[in-house]
Design a protein around this motif. Structure first.
Motif, PDB file in Angstrom:
ATOM      1  N   LEU A  55       0.835  -1.194   0.000  1.00 14.12           N
ATOM      2  CA  LEU A  55       0.000   0.000   0.000  1.00 14.12           C
ATOM      3  C   LEU A  55       0.875   1.251   0.000  1.00 14.12           C
ATOM      4  N   LYS A  56       0.554   2.207  -0.890  1.00 17.14           N
ATOM      5  CA  LYS A  56       1.284   3.471  -0.922  1.00 17.14           C
ATOM      6  C   LYS A  56       0.696   4.428   0.111  1.00 17.14           C
ATOM      7  N   GLU A  57       1.566   5.029   0.892  1.00 17.93           N
ATOM      8  CA  GLU A  57       1.119   5.848   2.007  1.00 17.93           C
ATOM      9  C   GLU A  57       0.303   7.052   1.549  1.00 17.93           C
ATOM     10  N   ASP A  58       0.707   7.684   0.440  1.00 21.52           N
ATOM     11  CA  ASP A  58      -0.042   8.857  -0.020  1.00 21.52           C
ATOM     12  C   ASP A  58      -1.447   8.482  -0.481  1.00 21.52           C
ATOM     13  N   VAL A  92      -0.951   4.086  10.767  1.00 20.51           N
ATOM     14  CA  VAL A  92      -1.770   3.945  11.975  1.00 20.51           C
ATOM     15  C   VAL A  92      -1.883   5.289  12.672  1.00 20.51           C
ATOM     16  N   GLN A  93      -0.741   5.957  12.841  1.00 16.60           N
ATOM     17  CA  GLN A  93      -0.717   7.241  13.535  1.00 16.60           C
ATOM     18  C   GLN A  93      -1.568   8.275  12.799  1.00 16.60           C
ATOM     19  N   TYR A  94      -1.542   8.248  11.467  1.00 18.61           N
ATOM     20  CA  TYR A  94      -2.340   9.192  10.690  1.00 18.61           C
ATOM     21  C   TYR A  94      -3.835   8.945  10.900  1.00 18.61           C
ATOM     22  N   VAL A 253     -13.819  -3.949   2.194  1.00 15.96           N
ATOM     23  CA  VAL A 253     -12.378  -4.189   2.229  1.00 15.96           C
ATOM     24  C   VAL A 253     -11.728  -3.443   1.070  1.00 15.96           C
ATOM     25  N   ILE A 254     -10.628  -2.776   1.358  1.00 19.66           N
ATOM     26  CA  ILE A 254      -9.861  -2.078   0.327  1.00 19.66           C
ATOM     27  C   ILE A 254      -8.507  -2.763   0.193  1.00 19.66           C
ATOM     28  N   THR A 255      -8.193  -3.249  -1.000  1.00 23.78           N
ATOM     29  CA  THR A 255      -6.917  -3.922  -1.229  1.00 23.78           C
ATOM     30  C   THR A 255      -5.785  -2.893  -1.294  1.00 23.78           C
ATOM     31  N   TRP A 256      -4.566  -3.375  -1.254  1.00 26.66           N
ATOM     32  CA  TRP A 256      -3.398  -2.497  -1.242  1.00 26.66           C
ATOM     33  C   TRP A 256      -3.363  -1.557  -2.445  1.00 26.66           C
TER      34      TRP A 256
END
Length: 322
Positions: A55-58, A92-94, A253-256
Motif C-alpha cells: 500500500l502506498k502511504e499517499d 496507523v498514527q495518521y 475491504v480495500i486492497t493495497w
C-alpha cells in the motif's frame, strides 16, 4: 450508523437492496506479503491470482481523508503481515489523528524492542497477536515457517513498552485459531497469556477450504468447529446462509492497490466493486456493481461463491479477559 441500520432492515423487509449512509467500518490491506506459509491462507500459499504489493502511504492518506468523517473503525489487515510494510505504523498514527479506532492482526514475528515501542507510540487501539500453539512442535503445524519464541518475545516487548510508557493502548489479544493439532493446548495458552500480561485470549474457529470429506485441521471439539459432521460422514457448514449480509451495508475491504471488495472472504479480490484509483469512494459505494451484488444476496446467497464457505453466523470467538 442509524441510516445504515435502517437501510439494512428495510432491505430484509422489502427484499430489495436499499442503501442509506456510508460504511463506518473498513479493512485496509497494508500488504499481501507474509513471512509464513500457513496452509489455509493465500498469502502463505503464495496462491494469489490478483496483483500483489504494498500500500502506498499517499494513496492511503487520500482515501482516509475522503471517508474519515463517517469512519469509526479501521482494521489494518486483509491478507499478508502488516509489519512487513515499512510505513505501517505511520499510517496507523495518521488514522488515529483523524480520531479513528485502529486495529491490526499480526503473526508477531516483527515485534522487536524498537518496533514494539513505536507501536505503542503510534496510538494503535487493538493488537491481535496470532499464537496457535504453546510448543514449537504444535505451533509450526499450522504456522509453517514460524518461530514461537519470537512471537512470545514480541508479546513481552509490547507489554513492557505499554507499561513503561504508561499507555492505555493497544488492547493486547492472543488469538488462538483452534485446529485439531492444537486443541489440547487451550488451557496452556490461557496460562501463558496471563503470565505475559496480555489483556485477552480469543479462541477462534478456523475456516478450511476443503471440508466436505473431512480435513485434518477440523477440531474434534465440536464447539470450536465451523463445520458439523453429517450422518453420511460428510461435513457441512453450520451456517444456514440466510439471504442477507450485514457486512455489505456497514463495511468493505480495500486492497493495497485500491480495489474495493465486499468482505474479507473475497481473499483473491474476484468480486471487485470499484477502483479507488479512478473513482471516489462515494461513487463506488452507490454504483450499479454494489447494487447488483446486494441484490444477489437478497435473491440467493448460496449462488455467490465466496458465500458458500462463509462463517458469518457460525464463526464463534470464545473470549477470556485476563
Amino acid at each position: 450508523m442509524f441510516l445504515i441500520y435502517v437501510s439494512f432492515y428495510l432491505t430484509k423487509i422489502f427484499k430489495k437492496p436499499i442503501q442509506l449512509g456510508m460504511p463506518f467500518s473498513i479493512s485496509f490491506e497494508p500488504t499481501t506479503s507474509c513471512n509464513l506459509r500457513c496452509p489455509e491462507c493465500p498469502s502463505g500459499l503464495r496462491s494469489f491470482t490478483r496483483d500483489t504489493g504494498m500500500l502506498k502511504e499517499d494513496f492511503f492518506k487520500k482515501t482516509i481523508n475522503e471517508i474519515a468523517d463517517d469512519l469509526i473503525y479501521l482494521t489494518f489487515y486483509f491478507q499478508g503481515e502488516p509489519y512487513l510494510h515499512k510505513n505501517f505504523l505511520e499510517m496507523v498514527q495518521y488514522a488515529r489523528s483523524k480520531k479513528i479506532y485502529t486495529a491490526t492482526s499480526t503473526n508477531g514475528h516483527y515485534l522487536n524492542d524498537a518496533t514494539s515501542k513505536k507501536t505503542i507510540e503510534s496510538g494503535l487501539d487493538r493488537l491481535i497477536i496470532s499464537i496457535d500453539g504453546t510448543t514449537q512442535e504444535t505451533y509450526q503445524q499450522y504456522r509453517v515457517g514460524g518461530q514461537l519464541d519470537k512471537v512470545i518475545e514480541g508479546a513481552k516487548n509490547i507489554v513492557k513498552w505499554k507499561r513503561e510508557l504508561k499507555a492505555k493502548t493497544p488492547y493486547i489479544i492472543f488469538q488462538f485459531l483452534v485446529v485439531k493439532p492444537n486443541e489440547h493446548q487451550i488451557d496452556e495458552l490461557k496460562t501463558l497469556a496471563k503470565e505475559i500480561g496480555v489483556d485477552e485470549v480469543i479462541l477462534k474457529t478456523a475456516q478450511v477450504y476443503e471440508y466436505e470429506h473431512g480435513n485434518e485441521l477440523i477440531p474434534t471439539i465440536e464447539k470450536y468447529s465451523r463445520y458439523k459432521k453429517n450422518n453420511d460422514g460428510t461435513y457441512s457448514i453450520k451456517n444456514s446462509l440466510e439471504n442477507n449480509c450485514w457486512k455489505l451495508w456497514h463495511s468493505c475491504v480495500i486492497t493495497w492497490d485500491g480495489k474495493i471488495v465486499p468482505c474479507c472472504f473475497d481473499k483473491d479480490a474476484q468480486h471487485q466493486l470499484g477502483d479507488l484509483q479512478t473513482q471516489t469512494f462515494s461513487q463506488i459505494w452507490n454504483n450499479d456493481l454494489y447494487k447488483d451484488f446486494r441484490m444477489k444476496l437478497v435473491r440467493g446467497r448460496k449462488e455467490i461463491d465466496i458465500c458458500t464457505n462463509c462463517s458469518e453466523g457460525c464463526e464463534v470467538n470464545f473470549a477470556y479477559e485476563l
